[in-house]
Design a protein around this motif. Structure first.
Motif, PDB file in Angstrom:
ATOM      1  N   ASN A 285       0.985  -1.154  -0.102  1.00  0.00           N
ATOM      2  CA  ASN A 285      -0.089   0.011  -0.169  1.00  0.00           C
ATOM      3  C   ASN A 285       0.863   1.347  -0.025  1.00  0.00           C
ATOM      4  O   ASN A 285       1.978   1.326   0.512  1.00  0.00           O
ATOM      5  CB  ASN A 285      -0.955  -0.012   1.183  1.00  0.00           C
ATOM      6  N   LEU A 286       0.438   2.334  -0.365  1.00  0.00           N
ATOM      7  CA  LEU A 286       0.960   3.593  -0.621  1.00  0.00           C
ATOM      8  C   LEU A 286       0.427   4.747   0.247  1.00  0.00           C
ATOM      9  O   LEU A 286      -0.767   4.827  -0.246  1.00  0.00           O
ATOM     10  CB  LEU A 286       1.181   3.790  -2.005  1.00  0.00           C
ATOM     11  N   MET A 287       1.079   5.632   0.621  1.00  0.00           N
ATOM     12  CA  MET A 287       0.589   6.797   1.155  1.00  0.00           C
ATOM     13  C   MET A 287       1.436   8.144   0.504  1.00  0.00           C
ATOM     14  O   MET A 287       2.609   8.087   0.741  1.00  0.00           O
ATOM     15  CB  MET A 287       0.800   7.100   2.769  1.00  0.00           C
ATOM     16  N   VAL A 288       0.648   9.140   0.036  1.00  0.00           N
ATOM     17  CA  VAL A 288       1.223  10.120  -0.618  1.00  0.00           C
ATOM     18  C   VAL A 288       0.972  11.445  -0.044  1.00  0.00           C
ATOM     19  O   VAL A 288      -0.153  11.592   0.009  1.00  0.00           O
ATOM     20  CB  VAL A 288       1.363  10.219  -2.181  1.00  0.00           C
ATOM     21  N   PHE A 289       1.714  12.362   0.461  1.00  0.00           N
ATOM     22  CA  PHE A 289       1.500  13.476   1.116  1.00  0.00           C
ATOM     23  C   PHE A 289       2.032  14.430   0.263  1.00  0.00           C
ATOM     24  O   PHE A 289       3.430  14.466   0.173  1.00  0.00           O
ATOM     25  CB  PHE A 289       1.873  13.669   2.608  1.00  0.00           C
ATOM     26  N   MET A 290       1.417  15.490  -0.144  1.00  0.00           N
ATOM     27  CA  MET A 290       2.064  16.709  -0.981  1.00  0.00           C
ATOM     28  C   MET A 290       1.187  17.950  -1.043  1.00  0.00           C
ATOM     29  O   MET A 290       0.077  17.825  -0.986  1.00  0.00           O
ATOM     30  CB  MET A 290       2.132  16.004  -2.555  1.00  0.00           C
ATOM     31  N   ASN A 291       1.905  18.809  -1.002  1.00  0.00           N
ATOM     32  CA  ASN A 291       1.137  20.335  -1.028  1.00  0.00           C
ATOM     33  C   ASN A 291       1.510  21.125  -2.558  1.00  0.00           C
ATOM     34  O   ASN A 291       2.224  20.540  -3.266  1.00  0.00           O
ATOM     35  CB  ASN A 291       1.339  21.203   0.173  1.00  0.00           C
ATOM     36  N   ALA A 292       0.827  22.116  -2.371  1.00  0.00           N
ATOM     37  CA  ALA A 292       1.122  23.028  -3.764  1.00  0.00           C
ATOM     38  C   ALA A 292       2.554  23.386  -3.963  1.00  0.00           C
ATOM     39  O   ALA A 292       2.792  23.449  -5.436  1.00  0.00           O
ATOM     40  CB  ALA A 292       0.240  24.280  -3.463  1.00  0.00           C
ATOM     41  N   ASP A 293       3.456  23.277  -3.216  1.00  0.00           N
ATOM     42  CA  ASP A 293       4.802  23.640  -3.530  1.00  0.00           C
ATOM     43  C   ASP A 293       5.588  22.598  -4.401  1.00  0.00           C
ATOM     44  O   ASP A 293       6.278  22.680  -5.159  1.00  0.00           O
ATOM     45  CB  ASP A 293       5.840  23.998  -2.284  1.00  0.00           C
ATOM     46  N   SER A 294       4.891  21.412  -4.172  1.00  0.00           N
ATOM     47  CA  SER A 294       5.559  20.196  -5.054  1.00  0.00           C
ATOM     48  C   SER A 294       4.830  19.605  -6.006  1.00  0.00           C
ATOM     49  O   SER A 294       5.285  19.380  -7.218  1.00  0.00           O
ATOM     50  CB  SER A 294       5.699  18.920  -3.862  1.00  0.00           C
ATOM     51  N   ALA A 295       3.391  19.908  -5.962  1.00  0.00           N
ATOM     52  CA  ALA A 295       2.596  19.568  -7.031  1.00  0.00           C
ATOM     53  C   ALA A 295       3.029  20.090  -8.400  1.00  0.00           C
ATOM     54  O   ALA A 295       3.232  21.414  -8.606  1.00  0.00           O
ATOM     55  CB  ALA A 295       1.110  19.938  -6.849  1.00  0.00           C
ATOM     56  N   GLY A 296       3.074  19.076  -9.502  1.00  0.00           N
ATOM     57  CA  GLY A 296       3.321  19.753 -10.622  1.00  0.00           C
ATOM     58  C   GLY A 296       4.798  19.824 -11.173  1.00  0.00           C
ATOM     59  O   GLY A 296       5.583  20.072 -12.247  1.00  0.00           O
ATOM     60  N   LYS A 297       5.629  19.455  -9.982  1.00  0.00           N
ATOM     61  CA  LYS A 297       7.163  19.389 -10.139  1.00  0.00           C
ATOM     62  C   LYS A 297       7.722  17.876  -9.998  1.00  0.00           C
ATOM     63  O   LYS A 297       9.102  17.839 -10.225  1.00  0.00           O
ATOM     64  CB  LYS A 297       7.952  20.220  -9.116  1.00  0.00           C
ATOM     65  N   LEU A 298       6.982  17.208 -10.205  1.00  0.00           N
ATOM     66  CA  LEU A 298       7.533  15.675  -9.957  1.00  0.00           C
ATOM     67  C   LEU A 298       6.744  14.740 -10.939  1.00  0.00           C
ATOM     68  O   LEU A 298       5.963  13.893 -10.593  1.00  0.00           O
ATOM     69  CB  LEU A 298       7.099  15.069  -8.315  1.00  0.00           C
ATOM     70  N   PRO A 299       7.068  15.004 -12.096  1.00  0.00           N
ATOM     71  CA  PRO A 299       6.404  14.370 -13.217  1.00  0.00           C
ATOM     72  C   PRO A 299       6.687  12.685 -13.451  1.00  0.00           C
ATOM     73  O   PRO A 299       5.523  12.156 -13.453  1.00  0.00           O
ATOM     74  CB  PRO A 299       7.353  14.747 -14.650  1.00  0.00           C
ATOM     75  N   GLU A 300       7.566  12.025 -12.743  1.00  0.00           N
ATOM     76  CA  GLU A 300       7.614  10.652 -12.663  1.00  0.00           C
ATOM     77  C   GLU A 300       6.586  10.134 -11.749  1.00  0.00           C
ATOM     78  O   GLU A 300       5.740   9.277 -12.106  1.00  0.00           O
ATOM     79  CB  GLU A 300       9.043  10.184 -12.343  1.00  0.00           C
ATOM     80  N   LEU A 301       6.816  10.876 -10.578  1.00  0.00           N
ATOM     81  CA  LEU A 301       5.710  10.379  -9.354  1.00  0.00           C
ATOM     82  C   LEU A 301       4.347  10.625  -9.769  1.00  0.00           C
ATOM     83  O   LEU A 301       3.473   9.813  -9.815  1.00  0.00           O
ATOM     84  CB  LEU A 301       6.387  10.859  -8.153  1.00  0.00           C
ATOM     85  N   GLU A 302       4.062  11.834 -10.429  1.00  0.00           N
ATOM     86  CA  GLU A 302       2.729  12.290 -10.488  1.00  0.00           C
ATOM     87  C   GLU A 302       2.013  11.574 -11.798  1.00  0.00           C
ATOM     88  O   GLU A 302       1.006  11.206 -11.693  1.00  0.00           O
ATOM     89  CB  GLU A 302       2.646  14.028 -10.895  1.00  0.00           C
TER      90      GLU A 302
END
Length: 511
Positions: A285-302
């Motif tokens: 299972n996986l938990m991912v916590f992310m806010n606006a500072d990171s969103a859109g900057k992690l193309p592989e993960l996203e």
């Protein structure tokens, strides 16, 4: 003269009897006191009159221990726990904290004598006794430590006395007793041949996860931090521990590495393989916590999360209709009442007064699809319908509407005609699991994560065991109760002696 002599003789006779009777009564009271004190200590015959029933066993704790007993009823080696204090019992009275832990441990022993026993080791007189409870050369055992051992494993759990209490983040002061949760968590961890492992991934500038790690540990997981590119002393790069049940990614600054020709570990492939439901029905299972500072900057993960129906929005959420801050960014989450996500806070919503669940500095989570290829997407936490999403680049007008703050995806497959599942939980805030909201139970954040942990790898998680606030550790009894005890102590005993004295007087008078 003879008559006077006889009278004096009778006075001496009855006076001697009275003295002997008085001495016998006093001796009997002393002996009775010693016996009752010994029995009280041995069988924990205490009346808990504290305002929060500090030394009483709650229904949630009792149910959890009963489940343990039932689950291990057929073990070859009967399940048994030994609670060891690292100082003689008579010295534990000198510390209020040690006394509270000891009193509750004895209550557990008295309630479950076949499952739990309490003893001590004197590490001052016999320091070598502590050696078996040190995992490294730098580790030490203190007289204030408490050790929990199990009969069917070689493991143990060692806790400092402060671990049984909840401290205020503001000044570090102790404000609640958490003994039930700590002991039950230790029992759960020691109950099986292995513990599920929660792996907090590192190496990408992830945010501090210490508060969540404490929560996972309390829930019965072994906790570790792991850089997939480096591995550790036991794991090669790209390898996960055998009993890993959940990976946690907490607001990374740098992207996870996918397919490459540089000889680096394909971290996305490791995560994907971990989540895949295997032929034996196991999965991760996986938990991912992310806010606006990171969103859109992690193309592989996203890009990988899109396959699970999850997209972190490049925007900052404000919800002035449901916020505890002036800027509207400390959002009081709404709790959906239907769907898979709602099941993570069913017990929370059933409380007479529902704790607030806080999602701070959040970005929206968009559901790319609802159902696809056995994957079902559901809202866990949302804003109100009047929330606004402000683009991170500052360009364009804010978008108004209801947004997901936390989303869960369940993948279900049938293996050998049995239903097998894996989960991905996404939260649009890196602050959701910080110490402010994890350590204080007036917030619902920890309850929701506990429920997720329960689904992710533990059948038994002490979700409903709450701490007991030390707002008043003195006696807390009503006037009626106080009057009752006063009558019992002040009136009943003298009345009994008066009745007995009257009986003796009447008997003597008729001799």
């Amino acid at each position: 003269m003879k008559k006077q002599s006889i009278s004096q003789s009778r006075k001496f006779k009855y006076g001697s009897v009275a003295v002997l009777f008085t001495a016998a009564v006093i001796a009997a009271i002393v002996v009775l006191n010693v016996v009752i004190t010994a029995l009280t200590q041995k069988f924990s015959l205490y009346v808990d009159m504290t305002s929060k029933d500090l030394y009483s066993i709650s229904e949630a704790c009792d149910a959890m221990i009963d489940d343990l007993i039932e689950d291990h009823a057929n073990d070859v080696v009967p399940l048994h726990y030994e609670i060891l204090f690292c100082a003689p019992f008579d010295t534990l009275e000198n510390s209020q904290t040690s006394k509270m832990i000891y009193s509750f441990a004895r209550k557990l022993e008295a309630t479950y004598p076949d499952l739990i026993s309490v003893d001590y080791i004197d590490i001052i007189t016999y320091p070598t006794l502590a050696e078996q409870y040190t995992t490294t050369t730098a580790a030490t055992v203190k007289t204030t430590d408490v050790i929990v051992k199990s009969s069917n494993t070689d493991g143990y759990r060692k806790y400092a006395d402060i671990a049984f209490f909840v401290t205020a983040e503001s000044d570090g002061s102790v404000f609640a007793f958490n003994g039930e949760l700590k002991f039950v968590s230790a029992f759960l961890q020691l109950a099986g041949e292995y513990n599920p492992v929660a792996v907090f991934l590192s190496g990408h500038g992830e945010a501090d996860s210490s508060a969540m790690q404490v929560l996972y540990d309390a829930a019965g997981f072994d906790v570790m931090q792991l850089d997939l590119q480096k591995g550790n002393e036991e794991l090669a790069p790209g390898e996960l521990p055998e009993y890993a049940k959940v990976l946690i990614i907490n607001n990374p600054l740098f992207d996870y590495i996918g397919a490459n020709e540089d000889g680096l570990v394909n971290e996305i492939a490791v995560i994907d393989d971990f989540l895949e439901i295997k032929e034996d029905g196991t999965s991760g299972n996986l938990m991912v916590f992310m806010n606006a500072d990171s969103a859109g900057k992690l193309p592989e993960l996203e890009t990988y999360l899109l396959e699970w129906g999850i997209q972190f929005g490049e925007a900052t959420l404000k919800d002035n209709a449901s916020s505890s801050s002036v800027d509207g960014q400390t959002i009081i989450a709404s709790l959906p009442t239907e769907g898979l996500g709602a099941s993570l806070h069913t017990s929370l919503r059933s409380l007479p007064s529902v704790p607030l669940t806080i999602v701070k500095n959040a970005c929206p989570i968009y559901q790319v699809f609802t159902d696809r290829d056995g994957r079902h997407v559901s809202s866990v936490l949302t804003t109100t319908k009047s929330a606004e999403a402000y683009p991170s680049d500052g360009e364009g007008d804010p978008v108004r509407g209801q947004f997901d703050l936390m989303t869960v995806v369940q993948e279900m497959r049938y293996v050998n005609n049995e239903e097998c599942v894996s989960y991905v939980l996404a939260c649009g805030s890196a602050d959701f699991g910080n110490s402010t909201y994890m350590a204080q139970r007036q917030y619902g954040n920890s309850d929701i994560l506990y429920s997720a942990m329960n689904a992710f790898g533990k059948d038994n998680v002490p979700i409903d065991i709450d701490f007991k606030v030390l707002d008043d550790i003195g006696l807390s009894i009503s006037t009626e109760q106080a009057n009752g005890w006063t009558v019992a102590i002040v009136a009943i005993v003298p009345i009994a002696m008066l009745i007995w004295g009257t009986y003796v007087y009447i008997r003597r008078k008729h001799l």
